[in-house]
Design an enzyme around this catalytic site. Structure first.
Site, PDB file in Angstrom:
ATOM      1  N   ASP A 167       0.857  -1.187   0.000  1.00 39.56           N
ATOM      2  CA  ASP A 167       0.000   0.000   0.000  1.00 39.56           C
ATOM      3  C   ASP A 167       0.894   1.238   0.000  1.00 39.56           C
ATOM      4  OD1 ASP A 167      -3.006   0.596   1.815  1.00 39.56           O
ATOM      5  OD2 ASP A 167      -1.670   2.120   1.015  1.00 39.56           O
ATOM      6  N   ASP A 188      -3.562   2.547  -5.553  1.00 36.59           N
ATOM      7  CA  ASP A 188      -2.365   2.615  -4.699  1.00 36.59           C
ATOM      8  C   ASP A 188      -2.123   1.365  -3.858  1.00 36.59           C
ATOM      9  OD1 ASP A 188      -4.442   2.866  -2.970  1.00 36.59           O
ATOM     10  OD2 ASP A 188      -3.677   4.627  -1.933  1.00 36.59           O
ATOM     11  N   GLU A 189      -2.713   0.264  -4.226  1.00 38.83           N
ATOM     12  CA  GLU A 189      -2.479  -0.941  -3.428  1.00 38.83           C
ATOM     13  C   GLU A 189      -2.634  -2.201  -4.275  1.00 38.83           C
ATOM     14  OE1 GLU A 189      -5.499  -1.898  -0.520  1.00 38.83           O
ATOM     15  OE2 GLU A 189      -6.947  -0.644  -1.560  1.00 38.83           O
TER      16      GLU A 189
END
Length: 352
Positions: A9, A103-104
DNA sequence: TCTGGGGTCCTAGGACCC
DNA sequence: TCTGGGGTCCTAGGACCC
């Protein structure tokens, strides 16, 4: 054999991306937010968070808490570009990657790990790789399944690596308040508290008959997760299911011309998104929030798949006329779904 | 304080059919 | 005159997440 899943993350992603773009922002409290009147914070960096600034907070309130707050504007193309690099780096370490959001991602590193002494060594190498090549910090969760990996990466932010082994569920997961559990939002947490379930431990040890009447088919999965059990597979193929474009108007309006103009613009943006994704939609959705911010949706099936903004517009307008012609509109959105993918269409074309 | 924007998945209820 | 039981599909809305 037990799997090893990493959840990776990027910390405060949009805010850190802005700092990469403009290094003078480093060490300043920043908020990613459009500068329009009435806008809310999309992401605050960690310095701003120490002032109490957080996502979804109105900008006016954030500025009261932190008068020195730097507002960056929103640069979505920049974030997508950095995200693509991030995913590409992650793919170096596993063939089995699930892109969970911008974003992960989750990595199944069960095989990769055999070349390392400990999972932590691999995590350290990935962290260094991302830092050196992109300039961003990540937190990494390491666990035998997806759910625990996600819970683990949330535990040390920013820049932490956390391992949760199956036998550590009681010591690491159970003490957490129930609202910290991934998948339990505000509503579910409130319902659980009414049942006197306040921690993950309470949920793990709950009798299914206690929560089944409230949570129905979800009840069993919730209890299993609280016990650290999750046999869901990573979703390696990411086929987009729906796309939408929406905008909140500065003032609610019932002006048909104004609404038409906004809707047409949204439809053109939606067409661009469809082309970029290579999809043709068979359903159009109109999203309208009224002056009280009450959300309404209406959908229409199309007789043939399309990505044409004129088709989107025509159908969205039909839905509007039929349902909302006298509504004062605060938010307007148009979405599409039930996709046929371009490669499938071109296969079909070959038949003719 | 007056409300981001973009997604996924699930469920209830109605329509329709046998 | 009263009204089965089951299945599927569709739509709208809600919960949750980033």
């Amino acid at each position: 054999m037990a799997k090893i899943i990493f959840h990776i993350d990027i910390n405060a992603f949009f805010a850190e991306a802005e700092t990469l773009r403009d290094p003078t922002l480093k060490n300043k409290p920043i908020a990613v937010c459009s500068n329009k009147r009435g806008s809310v914070i999309t992401t605050a960096n960690y310095i701003a968070r120490t002032y109490g600034v957080k996502s979804a907070m109105p900008l006016t309130e954030a500025l009261k808490l932190c008068p020195a707050l730097v507002v960056t504007g929103v640069h979505f193309e920049l974030y997508e570009e950095i995200s693509a690099k991030f995913i590409a780096l992650c793919r170096k370490y596993s063939a089995s990657v699930e892109v969970a959001s911008i974003d992960e991602c989750y990595l199944d590193v069960t095989e990769t790990i055999k070349n390392y002494r400990r999972p932590l060594d691999l995590a350290m190498e990935i962290r260094r790789d991302i830092k050196n090549n992109i300039g961003l910090d990540v937190s990494i969760g390491i666990a035998p399944n997806r759910f625990l990996a996600k819970m683990a990466s949330d535990m040390k932010k920013p820049r932490g690596t956390t391992v949760i082994r199956q036998k550590e569920v009681e010591s690491k997961l159970w003490p957490l308040p129930i609202e910290r559990m991934h998948g339990i939002g505000v509503k579910s947490a409130a319902l659980l508290k009414e049942l006197n379930i306040l921690t993950v431990r309470d949920l793990a040890l709950a009798n299914i008959s206690t929560i089944q009447p409230v949570f129905k088919r979800n009840a069993e999965m919730m209890i299993r997760r609280a016990n650290g059990e999750d046999d869901s597979e990573l979703e390696i193929e990411s086929n987009v299911k729906s796309l939408s474009q929406s905008v909140t108007l500065s003032n609610a309006t019932a002006d048909y011309d104004e609404i038409s103009i906004v809707l047409e613009k949204l439809c053109k943006e939606l067409q661009q998104r469809c082309i970029a994704e290579g999809v043709f939609a068979q359903q159009v959705t109109l999203i309208v929030k009224d002056e009280f911010f009450q959300s309404n949706t209406r959908t229409l099936k199309l007789s043939f798949p399309t990505n044409d903004h004129k088709e989107f517009f025509e159908n969205a307008l039909l839905l509007f006329d039929a349902n909302f012609s006298d509504v004062s509109v605060k938010l307007l959105g148009v979405g599409c779904s039930h996709f046929i993918f371009r490669d499938i269409i071109s296969e079909q074309m070959k038949l003719f």
